[in-house]
Design a protein around this motif. Structure first.
Motif, PDB file in Angstrom:
ATOM      1  N   VAL A  76      45.290  29.708  28.263  1.00 27.70           N
ATOM      2  CA  VAL A  76      44.272  28.755  28.478  1.00 27.70           C
ATOM      3  C   VAL A  76      42.850  29.464  28.055  1.00 27.70           C
ATOM      4  O   VAL A  76      42.679  30.736  28.434  1.00 27.70           O
ATOM      5  N   ASP A  77      42.067  28.721  27.768  1.00 28.27           N
ATOM      6  CA  ASP A  77      40.762  29.085  27.264  1.00 28.27           C
ATOM      7  C   ASP A  77      39.809  29.036  28.325  1.00 28.27           C
ATOM      8  O   ASP A  77      39.600  28.045  29.042  1.00 28.27           O
ATOM      9  N   LYS A  78      39.365  30.344  28.876  1.00 29.33           N
ATOM     10  CA  LYS A  78      38.837  30.339  30.231  1.00 29.33           C
ATOM     11  C   LYS A  78      37.602  29.718  30.308  1.00 29.33           C
ATOM     12  O   LYS A  78      36.999  29.352  31.138  1.00 29.33           O
ATOM     13  N   ASN A  79      36.873  29.791  29.134  1.00 30.47           N
ATOM     14  CA  ASN A  79      35.550  29.321  29.095  1.00 30.47           C
ATOM     15  C   ASN A  79      35.509  27.761  29.342  1.00 30.47           C
ATOM     16  O   ASN A  79      34.448  27.459  29.345  1.00 30.47           O
ATOM     17  N   SER A  80      36.564  27.177  28.937  1.00 29.06           N
ATOM     18  CA  SER A  80      36.484  25.830  29.254  1.00 29.06           C
ATOM     19  C   SER A  80      37.016  25.216  30.556  1.00 29.06           C
ATOM     20  O   SER A  80      36.959  24.124  30.741  1.00 29.06           O
ATOM     21  N   LEU A  81      37.302  26.287  31.476  1.00 27.67           N
ATOM     22  CA  LEU A  81      37.562  25.886  32.699  1.00 27.67           C
ATOM     23  C   LEU A  81      36.616  25.458  33.947  1.00 27.67           C
ATOM     24  O   LEU A  81      36.934  24.491  34.648  1.00 27.67           O
ATOM     25  N   LEU A 133      21.524  30.388  39.156  1.00 26.78           N
ATOM     26  CA  LEU A 133      21.646  31.597  39.938  1.00 26.78           C
ATOM     27  C   LEU A 133      22.137  33.104  39.227  1.00 26.78           C
ATOM     28  O   LEU A 133      22.468  34.143  39.864  1.00 26.78           O
ATOM     29  N   GLN A 134      22.706  32.656  37.955  1.00 22.16           N
ATOM     30  CA  GLN A 134      23.268  33.782  37.095  1.00 22.16           C
ATOM     31  C   GLN A 134      22.175  34.667  36.756  1.00 22.16           C
ATOM     32  O   GLN A 134      21.199  34.070  35.880  1.00 22.16           O
ATOM     33  N   SER A 135      22.490  35.807  36.506  1.00 23.40           N
ATOM     34  CA  SER A 135      21.628  36.846  35.686  1.00 23.40           C
ATOM     35  C   SER A 135      21.739  36.465  34.138  1.00 23.40           C
ATOM     36  O   SER A 135      22.883  35.725  33.673  1.00 23.40           O
ATOM     37  N   LYS A 136      21.165  36.858  33.222  1.00 26.86           N
ATOM     38  CA  LYS A 136      21.237  36.793  31.833  1.00 26.86           C
ATOM     39  C   LYS A 136      22.382  37.235  31.450  1.00 26.86           C
ATOM     40  O   LYS A 136      23.067  36.837  30.617  1.00 26.86           O
ATOM     41  N   GLU A 137      22.870  38.414  32.071  1.00 22.09           N
ATOM     42  CA  GLU A 137      24.362  39.216  31.549  1.00 22.09           C
ATOM     43  C   GLU A 137      25.295  38.453  31.758  1.00 22.09           C
ATOM     44  O   GLU A 137      26.339  38.164  31.338  1.00 22.09           O
ATOM     45  N   GLU A 138      25.187  37.764  32.806  1.00 24.17           N
ATOM     46  CA  GLU A 138      26.435  36.628  33.333  1.00 24.17           C
ATOM     47  C   GLU A 138      26.600  35.399  32.539  1.00 24.17           C
ATOM     48  O   GLU A 138      27.550  35.067  32.273  1.00 24.17           O
ATOM     49  N   VAL A 139      25.331  34.962  32.405  1.00 30.26           N
ATOM     50  CA  VAL A 139      25.293  33.582  31.517  1.00 30.26           C
ATOM     51  C   VAL A 139      25.991  33.694  30.045  1.00 30.26           C
ATOM     52  O   VAL A 139      26.546  33.087  29.605  1.00 30.26           O
ATOM     53  N   ASN A 140      25.669  35.088  29.535  1.00 29.33           N
ATOM     54  CA  ASN A 140      26.083  35.336  28.137  1.00 29.33           C
ATOM     55  C   ASN A 140      27.490  35.962  28.066  1.00 29.33           C
ATOM     56  O   ASN A 140      28.263  36.059  26.937  1.00 29.33           O
ATOM     57  N   LYS A 141      28.199  36.520  29.020  1.00 27.84           N
ATOM     58  CA  LYS A 141      29.465  37.132  29.068  1.00 27.84           C
ATOM     59  C   LYS A 141      30.481  36.145  29.201  1.00 27.84           C
ATOM     60  O   LYS A 141      30.382  34.936  29.676  1.00 27.84           O
ATOM     61  N   SER A 142      31.575  36.310  28.460  1.00 26.89           N
ATOM     62  CA  SER A 142      33.007  35.639  28.377  1.00 26.89           C
ATOM     63  C   SER A 142      33.607  35.416  29.792  1.00 26.89           C
ATOM     64  O   SER A 142      33.201  36.498  30.590  1.00 26.89           O
ATOM     65  N   LEU A 143      33.831  34.363  30.181  1.00 29.94           N
ATOM     66  CA  LEU A 143      34.392  34.221  31.803  1.00 29.94           C
ATOM     67  C   LEU A 143      35.725  34.525  31.917  1.00 29.94           C
ATOM     68  O   LEU A 143      36.491  34.796  30.960  1.00 29.94           O
ATOM     69  N   SER A 144      36.141  34.995  33.126  1.00 30.41           N
ATOM     70  CA  SER A 144      37.333  35.256  33.396  1.00 30.41           C
ATOM     71  C   SER A 144      37.741  34.590  34.785  1.00 30.41           C
ATOM     72  O   SER A 144      36.952  33.902  35.364  1.00 30.41           O
ATOM     73  N   CYS A 145      39.123  34.713  35.185  1.00 33.21           N
ATOM     74  CA  CYS A 145      39.404  33.982  36.288  1.00 33.21           C
ATOM     75  C   CYS A 145      38.859  34.514  37.528  1.00 33.21           C
ATOM     76  O   CYS A 145      38.766  33.860  38.708  1.00 33.21           O
ATOM     77  N   GLU A 146      38.386  35.947  37.551  1.00 34.71           N
ATOM     78  CA  GLU A 146      37.806  36.564  38.516  1.00 34.71           C
ATOM     79  C   GLU A 146      36.396  35.876  38.737  1.00 34.71           C
ATOM     80  O   GLU A 146      35.957  36.152  40.075  1.00 34.71           O
TER      81      GLU A 146
END
Length: 334
Positions: free
Chosen positions: A85-90, A113-126
């Motif tokens: 599953v493409d996690k970025n689409s979830l 509420l996300q930091s700049k690092e959080e916005v730019n990084k790939s997502l995970s189920c965590e």
């Protein structure tokens, strides 16, 4: 259309019983030669004569999904993917949980509420959770069990210029074509296989190929189209509405050149458009058959599909019909 029934049925990898019942119900209308093996694969045998050559046409019936793995103290749920599953689409997609179809939403930390690092990084189920509206862990436990499956809450629909959208077009579109093929009579020893667990290692195909021991295998599946927005021209090798893709190679394995050429030549003789593909990058059912059956000739006919590995996909009805006509004519001459 039978494809609509298939796409609206629920059957993620490892939980295919509902989709299997839809397929079995349709098969019983025109044949009694149906077998359900221990894995859950549905196998239809049509012996058209004394020809000893066994031909297996296989299409997996499962869809991408998620599985519930833990409870959070606030009443939300943890999950893992069932398939690639493409996690970025979830984030923020609506979902249904288990056979009771409990509605929910995939939640994520609000973007403001996300930091700049959080916005730019790939997502995970965590980074995500599933919200069913429960206010506590105890309340959630009364509704959802660990191990419950999750599917996306989307229905099949016609739209645009002969296009189809659906949650599970990969690979219910292949199953629908296989169903139509099995309604015809052929002079070959044909096995039609609706396989399970295709998105988690092609496990059903291993069992089916071992039991049948075919001489020729035709893989009927969907393939990611590459004609999307901002894709460079040289990468647009698979396009919607341009016909099925018939590749020479999949990952580290190579399809049988003679079978591939014969299917392509059949398309040319009938005036059916098809797409020449060198490599599909992924082996899929090809690897499962190759490792299970000795000296088996394998080919694939793949239906282009946009937005695969996400919560919804798009296919062309024209590609569907051209693939069906091509394979029906090919099998009639075997």
């Amino acid at each position: 259309m039978f494809l609509e029934k298939l796409c609206n049925s629920i059957g993620p990898s490892g939980y295919e019983k509902e989709t299997g019942k839809v397929i079995m119900s349709e098969l019983k209308v025109f044949t009694e030669n149906v077998n359900l093996d221990r894995m859950g694969n549905i196998v239809v045998h049509k012996n058209g004569g004394d020809n000893s050559t066994k031909i297996m046409v296989v299409s997996h019936m499962d869809e991408l999904g998620l599985i519930i793995t833990a409870y959070n103290e606030d009443g939300t749920l943890r999950f893992s993917p069932l398939g690639n599953v493409d996690k970025n689409s979830l984030p923020c997609k609506t979902i249904l949980i288990g056979h009771k179809r409990v509605p929910g939403v995939i939640g994520i930390k609000p973007i403001h509420l996300q930091s700049k690092e959080e916005v730019n990084k790939s997502l995970s189920c965590e980074n995500m959770c599933i919200d069913i509206g429960a206010s506590s862990k105890e309340e959630c436990k009364k509704i959802i069990s660990l191990g419950d499956f999750v599917v996306f809450d989307n229905n099949f629909f016609y739209f645009g210029d002969n296009l189809l959208k659906g949650r599970a077009l990969d690979n219910r579109i292949g199953c629908s074509i296989l169903m139509e093929l099995l309604k015809e009579d052929y002079k070959c020893d044909l096995y039609g296989v609706f396989s399970v667990q295709g998105n988690i290692g092609q496990r059903g195909v291993y069992a089916a190929a071992y039991n049948i021991d075919p001489d020729i295998v035709i893989i009927l599946d969907a393939v990611n189209s590459t004609d999307g927005l901002e894709v460079p021209g040289y990468l647009k090798t698979i396009r919607l509405t341009d016909g099925p893709a018939i590749p020479f190679k999949g990952g580290e394995s190579i399809f049988d050149k003679d079978i591939v050429e014969s299917i392509r030549n059949k398309a040319i003789s009938m005036g059916i458009p098809y797409q020449k593909v060198g490599d599909t990058q992924e082996e899929g059912e090809l690897k499962a058959v190759r490792l299970t059956v000795d000296s088996c000739k394998i080919a694939a006919v793949l239906i282009p599909c946009r937005y695969m590995n996400s919560n919804i996909s798009v296919c062309s009805r024209v590609d569907y019909e051209n693939t069906l006509v091509l394979l029906k004519s090919y099998l009639e001459e075997l």
